[in-house]
Scaffold this motif. Structure first.
Motif, PDB file in Angstrom:
ATOM      1  N   ASP A 140      45.365  50.229  44.469  1.00  8.96           N
ATOM      2  CA  ASP A 140      46.383  51.532  44.291  1.00  8.96           C
ATOM      3  C   ASP A 140      46.529  52.402  45.393  1.00  8.96           C
ATOM      4  OD1 ASP A 140      46.022  50.722  41.557  1.00  8.96           O
ATOM      5  OD2 ASP A 140      44.459  51.797  41.095  1.00  8.96           O
ATOM      6  N   PHE A 141      45.311  52.378  46.200  1.00 10.20           N
ATOM      7  CA  PHE A 141      45.355  53.350  47.529  1.00 10.20           C
ATOM      8  C   PHE A 141      46.179  52.635  48.559  1.00 10.20           C
ATOM      9  CE2 PHE A 141      42.992  55.591  51.065  1.00 10.20           C
ATOM     10  CZ  PHE A 141      43.786  56.480  51.128  1.00 10.20           C
ATOM     11  N   LEU A 142      45.560  51.641  49.024  1.00 13.11           N
ATOM     12  CA  LEU A 142      46.165  51.107  50.200  1.00 13.11           C
ATOM     13  C   LEU A 142      47.228  50.041  49.916  1.00 13.11           C
ATOM     14  CD1 LEU A 142      42.917  49.768  52.020  1.00 13.11           C
ATOM     15  CD2 LEU A 142      44.095  51.950  52.434  1.00 13.11           C
ATOM     16  N   GLY A 143      47.628  49.712  48.693  1.00 16.48           N
ATOM     17  CA  GLY A 143      48.940  49.109  48.648  1.00 16.48           C
ATOM     18  C   GLY A 143      48.907  47.611  48.812  1.00 16.48           C
ATOM     19  N   PHE A 144      47.734  47.035  48.654  1.00 20.53           N
ATOM     20  CA  PHE A 144      47.424  45.661  48.840  1.00 20.53           C
ATOM     21  C   PHE A 144      47.624  44.865  47.460  1.00 20.53           C
ATOM     22  CE2 PHE A 144      45.322  46.666  52.813  1.00 20.53           C
ATOM     23  CZ  PHE A 144      45.248  45.536  53.376  1.00 20.53           C
ATOM     24  N   THR A 145      48.045  43.826  47.502  1.00 16.53           N
ATOM     25  CA  THR A 145      48.464  42.936  46.247  1.00 16.53           C
ATOM     26  C   THR A 145      46.902  42.064  46.038  1.00 16.53           C
ATOM     27  OG1 THR A 145      50.613  42.585  46.806  1.00 16.53           O
ATOM     28  CG2 THR A 145      49.697  40.999  45.228  1.00 16.53           C
ATOM     29  N   TRP A 146      46.564  42.154  44.743  1.00 18.13           N
ATOM     30  CA  TRP A 146      45.499  41.539  44.423  1.00 18.13           C
ATOM     31  C   TRP A 146      46.000  40.063  44.100  1.00 18.13           C
ATOM     32  CZ3 TRP A 146      40.596  43.429  44.022  1.00 18.13           C
ATOM     33  CH2 TRP A 146      39.855  42.429  43.221  1.00 18.13           C
ATOM     34  N   ASP A 147      45.844  39.045  44.901  1.00 23.40           N
ATOM     35  CA  ASP A 147      46.361  37.560  44.853  1.00 23.40           C
ATOM     36  C   ASP A 147      45.618  36.835  44.055  1.00 23.40           C
ATOM     37  OD1 ASP A 147      48.002  38.564  47.149  1.00 23.40           O
ATOM     38  OD2 ASP A 147      46.388  37.769  48.670  1.00 23.40           O
ATOM     39  N   TRP A 148      44.363  36.677  44.161  1.00 20.30           N
ATOM     40  CA  TRP A 148      43.735  35.859  43.353  1.00 20.30           C
ATOM     41  C   TRP A 148      42.166  36.172  43.081  1.00 20.30           C
ATOM     42  CZ3 TRP A 148      39.755  33.873  45.881  1.00 20.30           C
ATOM     43  CH2 TRP A 148      39.972  33.334  47.002  1.00 20.30           C
ATOM     44  N   GLU A 149      41.521  35.642  42.145  1.00 22.65           N
ATOM     45  CA  GLU A 149      39.884  35.802  42.042  1.00 22.65           C
ATOM     46  C   GLU A 149      39.500  34.728  41.484  1.00 22.65           C
ATOM     47  OE1 GLU A 149      39.167  38.500  37.962  1.00 22.65           O
ATOM     48  OE2 GLU A 149      40.426  39.470  39.343  1.00 22.65           O
ATOM     49  N   HIS A 150      38.187  34.501  41.740  1.00 15.34           N
ATOM     50  CA  HIS A 150      37.456  33.284  41.120  1.00 15.34           C
ATOM     51  C   HIS A 150      36.078  33.689  40.755  1.00 15.34           C
ATOM     52  CE1 HIS A 150      34.677  29.785  41.834  1.00 15.34           C
ATOM     53  NE2 HIS A 150      35.745  29.151  41.198  1.00 15.34           N
ATOM     54  N   ARG A 151      35.293  33.265  39.627  1.00 18.77           N
ATOM     55  CA  ARG A 151      34.416  33.296  39.226  1.00 18.77           C
ATOM     56  C   ARG A 151      33.790  31.896  38.728  1.00 18.77           C
ATOM     57  NH1 ARG A 151      32.565  38.563  37.890  1.00 18.77           N
ATOM     58  NH2 ARG A 151      34.404  40.025  37.770  1.00 18.77           N
ATOM     59  N   PHE A 152      32.536  31.381  39.004  1.00 21.10           N
ATOM     60  CA  PHE A 152      32.096  30.332  38.666  1.00 21.10           C
ATOM     61  C   PHE A 152      31.889  30.098  37.206  1.00 21.10           C
ATOM     62  CE2 PHE A 152      30.998  29.827  43.225  1.00 21.10           C
ATOM     63  CZ  PHE A 152      31.518  28.610  43.031  1.00 21.10           C
ATOM     64  N   TYR A 165      44.636  60.280  47.298  1.00 21.73           N
ATOM     65  CA  TYR A 165      43.548  59.580  46.512  1.00 21.73           C
ATOM     66  C   TYR A 165      42.342  60.399  46.687  1.00 21.73           C
ATOM     67  CZ  TYR A 165      40.145  55.582  46.704  1.00 21.73           C
ATOM     68  OH  TYR A 165      38.853  55.025  46.421  1.00 21.73           O
ATOM     69  N   ARG A 166      41.730  60.590  45.749  1.00 18.24           N
ATOM     70  CA  ARG A 166      40.774  61.699  45.429  1.00 18.24           C
ATOM     71  C   ARG A 166      39.428  61.353  46.637  1.00 18.24           C
ATOM     72  NH1 ARG A 166      38.416  62.493  39.676  1.00 18.24           N
ATOM     73  NH2 ARG A 166      37.573  64.340  39.965  1.00 18.24           N
TER      74      ARG A 166
END
Length: 125
Positions: free
Chosen positions: A28-40, A91-92
């Motif tokens: 939201d603030f820096l404008g990066f894209t959340w590409d992927w995530e992993h949890r076992f 951004y707060r």
């Protein structure tokens, strides 16, 4: 075929402790894209990647991955436009400045909610 050694991009692993806060800051603030995530599994710590404009960062809840308080520099083009983009978001938790450094660069430094410091830097021409 060349015998020259080549290295690819460096992808820092940054320790996080709250996924919602990480998304608020990096997406939201820096404008990066959340590409992927992993949890076992459903109760395992998160490992994720965010990216923007050729920079990739790994965010990890895993104990022993990364250390809070890491500081690194991201070489940036059009830093004044990036600073303006951040400022307009109001951004707060961060209102970074655009600073002229004595070594001939302009920088914008932000600290994430987990004490990791990112300095975006553009050399003065």
């Amino acid at each position: 075929m060349s015998n020259e050694i080549k290295f690819g991009p460096v992808v820092p692993s940054l320790r996080i402790f709250d996924v919602a806060k990480a998304k608020e800051f990096y997406v939201d603030f820096l404008g990066f894209t959340w590409d992927w995530e992993h949890r076992f599994d459903d109760n395992a710590p998160l490992y994720a990647q965010v990216s923007r404009a050729g920079v990739m960062l790994n965010l990890t809840e895993h104990h022993g991955d990364g250390a809070p308080g890491t500081h690194f520099v991201i070489h940036t083009k059009r830093i004044a436009a990036f600073h303006r983009e951040l400022t307009e978001k109001k951004y707060r938790y961060a209102r970074p400045g655009l600073e002229d450094q004595p070594w001939g660069a302009r920088t914008v430094t932000v600290t994430d909610p987990f004490a990791n410091k990112l300095t975006f830097s553009e050399p003065n021409d």
